[in-house]
Design a protein around this motif. Structure first.
Motif, short mmCIF file in Angstrom:
data_model
loop_
_atom_site.label_atom_id
_atom_site.label_comp_id
_atom_site.label_asym_id
_atom_site.label_seq_id
_atom_site.Cartn_x
_atom_site.Cartn_y
_atom_site.Cartn_z
N GLU A 173 0.84 -1.20 0.00
CA GLU A 173 0.00 0.00 0.00
C GLU A 173 0.89 1.25 0.00
N PRO A 174 1.02 1.94 -1.18
CA PRO A 174 1.95 3.07 -1.25
C PRO A 174 1.58 4.25 -0.37
N SER A 175 0.32 4.31 0.07
CA SER A 175 -0.05 5.45 0.93
C SER A 175 0.32 5.20 2.40
N ASP A 176 0.79 4.00 2.72
CA ASP A 176 1.29 3.71 4.08
C ASP A 176 2.81 3.81 4.10
N ALA A 177 3.34 4.28 5.23
CA ALA A 177 4.80 4.36 5.35
C ALA A 177 5.40 2.95 5.27
N SER A 178 6.57 2.86 4.65
CA SER A 178 7.21 1.55 4.50
C SER A 178 8.70 1.65 4.83
N ALA A 179 9.28 0.51 5.17
CA ALA A 179 10.73 0.44 5.39
C ALA A 179 11.29 -0.54 4.38
N TRP A 180 12.14 -0.05 3.50
CA TRP A 180 12.73 -0.85 2.43
C TRP A 180 14.16 -1.19 2.80
N ILE A 181 14.64 -2.29 2.24
CA ILE A 181 16.07 -2.59 2.39
C ILE A 181 16.62 -3.10 1.06
N ALA A 182 17.83 -2.63 0.74
CA ALA A 182 18.60 -3.18 -0.39
C ALA A 182 19.97 -3.52 0.17
N GLU A 183 20.09 -4.73 0.67
CA GLU A 183 21.32 -5.21 1.32
C GLU A 183 21.97 -6.23 0.39
N GLY A 184 23.18 -5.96 -0.02
CA GLY A 184 23.85 -6.91 -0.92
C GLY A 184 23.21 -6.97 -2.28
N LEU A 185 22.67 -5.87 -2.76
CA LEU A 185 21.98 -5.88 -4.05
C LEU A 185 22.61 -4.96 -5.09
N LEU A 186 22.92 -3.72 -4.74
CA LEU A 186 23.17 -2.71 -5.79
C LEU A 186 24.30 -3.08 -6.74
N ILE A 187 25.36 -3.71 -6.25
CA ILE A 187 26.48 -4.04 -7.13
C ILE A 187 26.10 -5.05 -8.22
N TYR A 188 24.98 -5.74 -8.02
CA TYR A 188 24.54 -6.71 -9.04
C TYR A 188 23.59 -6.06 -10.06
N LEU A 189 23.39 -4.75 -9.92
CA LEU A 189 22.57 -4.00 -10.88
C LEU A 189 23.47 -3.02 -11.62
N THR A 190 23.13 -2.72 -12.88
CA THR A 190 23.85 -1.65 -13.57
C THR A 190 23.50 -0.32 -12.88
N PRO A 191 24.34 0.71 -13.05
CA PRO A 191 23.99 2.01 -12.47
C PRO A 191 22.62 2.51 -12.93
N ASP A 192 22.25 2.25 -14.20
CA ASP A 192 20.93 2.68 -14.68
C ASP A 192 19.81 1.91 -13.99
N ALA A 193 20.02 0.61 -13.82
CA ALA A 193 18.99 -0.20 -13.14
C ALA A 193 18.86 0.25 -11.68
N GLN A 194 19.98 0.63 -11.08
CA GLN A 194 19.92 1.15 -9.71
C GLN A 194 19.10 2.44 -9.66
N ASP A 195 19.33 3.35 -10.62
CA ASP A 195 18.56 4.60 -10.64
C ASP A 195 17.06 4.30 -10.80
N ASP A 196 16.74 3.35 -11.67
CA ASP A 196 15.32 2.98 -11.85
C ASP A 196 14.74 2.45 -10.55
N LEU A 197 15.54 1.63 -9.86
CA LEU A 197 15.08 1.06 -8.58
C LEU A 197 14.83 2.18 -7.58
N PHE A 198 15.79 3.09 -7.45
CA PHE A 198 15.63 4.22 -6.52
C PHE A 198 14.38 5.03 -6.88
N ALA A 199 14.19 5.28 -8.17
CA ALA A 199 13.05 6.11 -8.59
C ALA A 199 11.74 5.44 -8.21
N ARG A 200 11.67 4.13 -8.36
CA ARG A 200 10.43 3.42 -7.99
C ARG A 200 10.23 3.42 -6.49
N ILE A 201 11.31 3.26 -5.75
CA ILE A 201 11.17 3.31 -4.28
C ILE A 201 10.63 4.68 -3.88
#
Ligand SMILES: C[S@@+](CC[C@H](N)C(=O)[O-])C[C@H]1O[C@@H](n2cnc3c(N)ncnc32)[C@H](O)[C@@H]1O
Length: 306
Positions: A173-201
């Motif tokens: 539910e995007p209208s409720d506050a959430s706590a996200w984690i990306a632990e051990g993930l970003l290095i396995y994504l391209t910098p562009d895929a990381q930006d897309d991920l951040f934008a969606r978060i």
């Protein structure tokens, strides 16, 4: 080498990195003064069998050549994993204290926090990863007789594709506050895929949401070239090459700045400083510590103001 549509299960490619960090957590938990204890980590390793299980069940002498047992790389890597577990356990504790009840584990892997932490009533934990990884985790813990301590929902996705539609379909539910984690993930994504991920978060996060993220600066080019070079292979270079070919060793946006530009606030803590604060200062890099560079790694928390 990676490609945009590569696939894996728990014992191959990027999937096996989930077992590798779980094994490090399991070994770290057996240290005399553990920085963190994840009792589920060794359950996963036993279920995976082979060398993974041997690490926990064989006479330690038999596995003394395993990279995770080496005095340089192995012990340091165990400390690194236990420290990051501790940092993000505290992060989730603070989120729960602040009233957040919606949790999203991006690239959940064998993170057993749904089974391990004390969650307030009403907490829902969405776990996102590739289907075979989530299935392995669920089947192993179910067979072991464990049940989650919050409502755990699996979202089988590729984080380089549309993951937010399945997440929403799963009850996020995007209208409720959430706590996200990306632990051990970003290095396995391209910098562009990381930006897309951040934008969606960012767009899926209500005020009061937060994100915990582990970041790594690129390994210096000469060192990285050496790690990935097809040279005569010692145990150390083989280990580094396997891992090094899975990552995108490229400059990328840093989370604090990226999110600050969109109104979030936060702080990055260098792993070296954090280890020192825990009384486990990192050792200086040596030929055997290989790719493990605590000074390149940060543990970061950003919050979207309420
Ligand atoms: C090093 S493990 C970390 C797992 C867990 N977060 C932890 O710290 O124990 C990396 C995880 O990222 C997942 N992963 C990497 N890229 C992914 C992608 N594009 N889509 C889904 N999962 C991905 C892998 O399947 C694996 O479980």
């Amino acid at each position: 080498m990676r490609s945009a549509r590569d696939r894996w299960d728990i014992t191959t490619s990027v999937g096996a990195t989930a077992l590798f960090v779980a094994a490090a957590r399991g070994l770290a938990a057996r240290q005399e003064h553990p920085l963190a204890v994840d009792p589920f980590a060794e359950v996963f390793c036993r279920a995976a069998g082979g060398d993974w299980a041997q690490l926990f069940d064989a006479d330690p002498e038999q596995t003394r050549d395993h990279p995770l047992r080496s005095t340089d790389f192995g012990l340091q890597f165990q400390d690194f994993q236990a420290a990051r577990t501790r940092y993000f356990d505290h992060y989730f504790h603070a989120a729960a204290q602040a009233g957040v009840r919606q949790i999203v584990l991006l690239a959940a892997g064998l993170d057993a926090r749904a089974y391990r932490l004390d969650w307030p009533a009403g907490t829902v934990i969405h776990e996102l990863d590739r289907k075979p990884v989530l299935e392995f985790k669920r089947s192993v813990l179910t067979a072991h007789g464990d049940t989650p301590r919050a409502e755990r929902r699996e979202v089988a996705v590729d984080l380089r594709e549309d993951w937010w539609t399945p997440l929403r379909a799963n009850g996020f539910e995007p209208s409720d506050a959430s706590a996200w984690i990306a632990e051990g993930l970003l290095i396995y994504l391209t910098p562009d895929a990381q930006d897309d991920l951040f934008a969606r978060i960012d767009t899926q996060s209500a005020a009061g949401s937060r994100l915990g993220v582990e970041e790594m600066k690129p390994i210096p080019a000469a060192d990285y070239a050496e790690m990935t070079a097809p040279t005569d292979v010692t145990a150390t270079t083989e280990r580094n090459a396997d891992w090094a070919t899975l990552i995108y060793n490229e400059p990328r946006n840093e989370a604090v700045q990226w999110f600050a530009d969109r109104g979030w606030t936060g702080q990055a803590t260098s792993l070296s400083e954090y280890l020192t604060s825990l009384g486990r200062p990192a050792r200086p890099a040596s030929s055997d510590t290989g790719h493990l560079r605590p000074e390149l790694i940060s543990l970061t928390t950003v919050v979207k103001p309420g």
